[in-house]
Write an enzyme that holds these catalytic residues in place. Structure first.
Site, mmCIF file in Angstrom:
data_model
loop_
_atom_site.group_PDB
_atom_site.id
_atom_site.type_symbol
_atom_site.label_atom_id
_atom_site.label_comp_id
_atom_site.label_asym_id
_atom_site.label_seq_id
_atom_site.Cartn_x
_atom_site.Cartn_y
_atom_site.Cartn_z
ATOM 1 N N GLY A 383 44.096 38.036 40.746
ATOM 2 C CA GLY A 383 42.953 38.597 40.032
ATOM 3 C C GLY A 383 43.040 38.290 38.557
ATOM 4 O O GLY A 383 44.119 38.220 37.974
ATOM 5 N N GLY A 385 40.658 39.110 34.836
ATOM 6 C CA GLY A 385 39.496 39.711 34.213
ATOM 7 C C GLY A 385 39.682 39.879 32.715
ATOM 8 O O GLY A 385 40.612 39.327 32.115
ATOM 9 N N GLY A 386 38.781 40.658 32.123
ATOM 10 C CA GLY A 386 38.814 40.831 30.678
ATOM 11 C C GLY A 386 40.046 41.546 30.175
ATOM 12 O O GLY A 386 40.480 41.339 29.040
ATOM 13 N N GLN A 387 40.662 42.400 31.024
ATOM 14 C CA GLN A 387 41.821 43.168 30.574
ATOM 15 C C GLN A 387 43.144 42.498 30.865
ATOM 16 O O GLN A 387 44.158 42.889 30.320
ATOM 17 C CB GLN A 387 41.805 44.551 31.230
ATOM 18 C CG GLN A 387 40.644 45.412 30.751
ATOM 19 C CD GLN A 387 40.714 46.801 31.360
ATOM 20 O OE1 GLN A 387 41.600 47.101 32.141
ATOM 21 N NE2 GLN A 387 39.776 47.636 30.993
ATOM 22 N N GLY A 388 43.164 41.455 31.715
ATOM 23 C CA GLY A 388 44.428 40.785 31.964
ATOM 24 C C GLY A 388 44.425 40.017 33.272
ATOM 25 O O GLY A 388 43.406 39.903 33.953
ATOM 26 N N THR A 389 45.601 39.470 33.630
ATOM 27 C CA THR A 389 45.793 38.688 34.847
ATOM 28 C C THR A 389 46.782 39.407 35.756
ATOM 29 O O THR A 389 47.789 39.928 35.286
ATOM 30 C CB THR A 389 46.329 37.282 34.502
ATOM 31 O OG1 THR A 389 45.431 36.652 33.591
ATOM 32 C CG2 THR A 389 46.452 36.431 35.748
ATOM 33 N N VAL A 390 46.477 39.426 37.065
ATOM 34 C CA VAL A 390 47.319 40.126 38.035
ATOM 35 C C VAL A 390 47.986 39.095 38.950
ATOM 36 O O VAL A 390 47.320 38.208 39.497
ATOM 37 C CB VAL A 390 46.496 41.118 38.884
ATOM 38 C CG1 VAL A 390 47.391 41.829 39.892
ATOM 39 C CG2 VAL A 390 45.803 42.135 37.985
ATOM 40 N N LYS A 404 50.749 43.035 36.347
ATOM 41 C CA LYS A 404 49.582 42.816 35.494
ATOM 42 C C LYS A 404 50.001 42.540 34.062
ATOM 43 O O LYS A 404 50.717 43.317 33.451
ATOM 44 C CB LYS A 404 48.667 44.042 35.542
ATOM 45 C CG LYS A 404 47.387 43.885 34.713
ATOM 46 C CD LYS A 404 46.481 45.099 34.875
ATOM 47 C CE LYS A 404 45.205 44.945 34.067
ATOM 48 N NZ LYS A 404 44.321 46.108 34.195
ATOM 49 N N ASP A 500 35.416 53.663 34.075
ATOM 50 C CA ASP A 500 34.951 52.361 34.575
ATOM 51 C C ASP A 500 34.980 52.333 36.102
ATOM 52 O O ASP A 500 35.518 51.411 36.715
ATOM 53 C CB ASP A 500 35.813 51.234 33.996
ATOM 54 C CG ASP A 500 35.131 49.866 34.103
ATOM 55 O OD1 ASP A 500 33.899 49.847 34.314
ATOM 56 O OD2 ASP A 500 35.821 48.844 33.986
#
Length: 691
Positions: A383, A385-390, A404, A500
């Protein structure tokens, strides 16, 4: 003196990765023999080239050197884009700006289409930005909205003063907004929707802009048509001749790898110089050894020296052990520095004072997580997204985890406090936080791994072979989400507002049980808190309109977001859709309108209509409608929602059990009494209807 010289060589090797040297272009082979390598001060590296086809690898890499009023400028001929810098695997281009309400500018420039090319917009280096007053900015690709952001202006502010916010690097929703790009963006369009126009207000807002850009723009947009952006590139299959690839792959100094390049599964090649070499890996002899690096001649000299005496072997071994020891000390010192910077000592104090449970909050080492994720291999990404990579990883004890990487913004003590509280959450429908690693510049969080993706993919991705959604599953997932939110709002030691809630943040485990994830924007609420925020945060389509207008987030804002998710479960439709026109692009508005006009069954998922009783659907729809009230005070609490859903689910299961029991009894009668000459359809249908 003899002892000092090799030691200095070791020190140079130790410091080389930390302080890379700069080399001038005349030392490198950058173009094929007889080919021009400069246009307007820009160096043209092969596989790019000019004029003669032998100077570039194929038509996509042809550079045209054009004469302009400002002198010579290089252009990617196939895409008609100005090139500012060519690099290994990246091209800095000038990208067009979309203008609105600008009389002197063309509103929609020619859309760039990279499909079929070896280029793609860099997700990491670029961002989508919109500048203007009271606008909704949409980034569209392939007919769908793939990103959006909101910019707001106060009525009393001057536009020129607002533009200073962009130049100062502040782009958080006031006059300017930005968001990250989707992965593998090959073509796009941008649209802006004006709030005043949506509200039938005829006030004309000033000039607005939308753009994909690298870095921060510091010039006046009224005088600009293009901004810098970055394209990533690979060499597509069959572009390089097989003999050329074999020659490069067999070189001692070059490595070439083949991998998927875009979402269309196109594959391409990337070549790089090996560690200790620099230059152009796409040309024979293009990689040159760094000064001081142990090239083949140095290795030969070392072999001759070592073979001369056993003492030399012991001496070199001692130098190697010394190098390893010094290198280890440098790495450990860096880890300790990041550990202190990220609040590791404070977290240890909290753990020792029993504020966090060691069984639930573990301080992982960087070595453990690197082994678990194969050194954060891109193949382990599950995954982004804007908050980071998993990343998916496996610990030494066999536990599968999700690691994460994200950026902590704000005070470190606030992050540690949030980590301690989340580590104490004990609810089976909240993704469990296992621990963190503070030995890197950007802290890492470790969660339990949830295998079946998120609810959004489950509802809307028709390509995946997933267990079909049943009415019982729909109610169970809704009840589990509501129960977890009730726990966060009312049962946890301090109330936690998620801020969110959306279907992409609801994960499904191996038994398709729902688990709430991603607390990056969550806040722990004290009794004295006013819940007033300076920047509106959330996801468009799930955002509480009352919070959007007042900037005051309450527990009822989470309730509104849950109402959108409940509407998603009932209808199977996305929260924002370009298929719906006008104000009904929002699922929330469309759902409320259908409920009020008694058209509910027209939009409910056909599978649910076929399987569920009408009164059951209406009960859940009315609950979702109450959650979507524009006045937050009229919305139910998560406690009330949880109890109502549990009661509906209980009655549905009871009804299903009675149906199964009646069918079993009917089957027994069939076994012992033949049906010839009898008709029971009328009485049996009546019994089903009364359930």
């Amino acid at each position: 003196m003899i002892l000092q010289l090799p030691f200095l060589v070791i020190i140079m090797l130790i410091t080389l990765p930390i302080y890379p040297l700069a080399y001038s272009a005349h030392e490198l082979i950058i173009a094929k023999p007889g080919c021009s390598s400069i246009c307007g001060g820009v160096e043209i590296y092969y596989p790019f080239g000019m004029k003669d086809p032998k100077c570039y690898v194929d038509k996509w890499f042809e550079i045209e050197c054009r004469e302009t009023s400002e002198g010579q400028k290089p252009y990617l001929k196939s895409l008609n884009l100005e090139v500012r810098v060519l690099g290994m695997h990246e091209v800095y281009i000038m990208n067009p700006i979309f203008h609105w309400n600008c009389p002197s500018r063309r509103a929609k420039p020619e859309v760039i289409n990279l499909r079929g090319s070896p280029f793609v917009y860099s997700q990491d280096a670029n961002k989508f930005m919109a500048i203007g007053c009271n606008n909704l900015a949409f980034l569209q690709s392939n007919g769908s909205n793939v990103a959006c952001c909101v910019s707001i202006c106060d009525d009393s502010e001057e536009v020129n003063d607002n533009f200073n916010l962009v130049r100062e690097g502040s782009c958080s929703g006031r006059y300017c907004c930005e968001t990250s790009l989707p992965k593998y963006l090959l073509e796009y369009n941008a649209t802006l929707q004006d709030f005043n126009t949506q509200n039938n207000n005829t006030v004309s807002e000033p000039c607005s802009y939308a753009l994909i850009v690298h870095g921060q723009v510091t010039s006046d947009f009224n005088n600009m048509d293009h901004v810098p952006a970055i394209l990533e590139w690979k060499i597509l299959d069959n572009t390089l001749h097989n003999s050329t690839l074999q020659l490069l792959s067999e070189s001692d100094y070059v490595t070439c790898n083949r991998s998927n390049f875009t979402s269309s599964q196109t594959t391409g090649w990337r070549c790089d110089c090996l560690e200790g070499f620099y230059g152009n890996p796409y040309l024979a002899g293009g990689c040159t050894a760094l000064p001081g690096y142990n090239n083949s001649q140095t290795k030969k000299w070392a072999i001759v020296g070592v073979s001369s005496s056993v003492g030399s072997i012991i001496f070199l071994l001692g130098l190697w052990l010394l190098y390893k020891d010094v290198r280890k000390r440098v790495i450990e010192k860096g880890k300790q520095k990041f550990f202190k910077k990220n609040g590791g000592l404070l977290l240890q104090q909290r753990i020792s004072s029993n504020e966090a449970n060691l069984d639930k909050a573990i301080l992982f080492s960087l070595d453990d997580l690197e082994k678990a994720t194969d050194h954060f291999n891109m193949n382990r990404v599950v995954g982004k997204g804007g908050q980071g990579t998993v990343y998916k990883g496996m610990l030494v004890d066999g536990t599968i985890v999700a690691v994460k990487k994200f950026k902590v913004e704000g005070n470190v003590e606030e992050f540690i406090n949030e980590f301690v509280i989340l580590s104490q959450i004990n609810n089976r429908n909240v993704v469990r936080l296992l621990g963190c690693c503070l030995e890197t510049e950007i802290p890492l969080l470790v969660y339990e791994f949830i295998p079946n993706g998120n609810l959004f993919e489950y509802l809307h991705d028709q390509n995946k072979e997933l267990l079909p959604m049943t009415w019982d599953m729909c109610l169970r997932i809704a009840t589990e989400i509501a129960g977890a939110m009730f726990y966060l709002h009312s049962v946890a030691s301090k109330p936690i507002y998620h801020r969110d809630i959306k279907s992409t943040n609801i994960l499904l485990d191996e038994k398709y049980r729902a688990k709430i994830a991603d607390f990056g924007t969550s806040r722990v609420i004290s009794i004295e808190a006013t819940h007033l925020t300076t920047v509106v945060q959330g996801t468009f389509g799930y955002l509480d309109p009352e919070y959007f207008h007042t900037s005051q987030f309450t527990e009822k804002s989470d309730v509104y977001s849950f109402g959108v998710v409940l509407a998603e479960l009932l209808t199977g439709q996305k929260p924002i859709s370009s298929v719906r026109s006008g104000e009904f692009k929002s699922l929330a508005s469309y759902f409320v309108e259908c409920v009020e006009e008694d058209n509910l069954l027209d939009i409910v998922d056909k599978r649910i209509v076929k399987e569920a009783e009408k009164r059951e659907i209406i009960a859940v729809a009315n609950l979702a409608n109450r959650c979507l009230e524009l006045n937050g005070k009229k919305r139910p609490t998560m406690k009330e929602i949880t109890f109502e859903l549990e009661e509906i689910h209980r009655l549905v299961r009871k009804c299903n059990a009675e149906k199964n029991e009646d069918e079993f009894e009917l089957a027994r009668v069939e076994d012992y009494h033949p049906w010839d000459g009898y008709s029971t359809s009328k009485s049996w249908d009546s019994k089903l209807f009364n359930l």
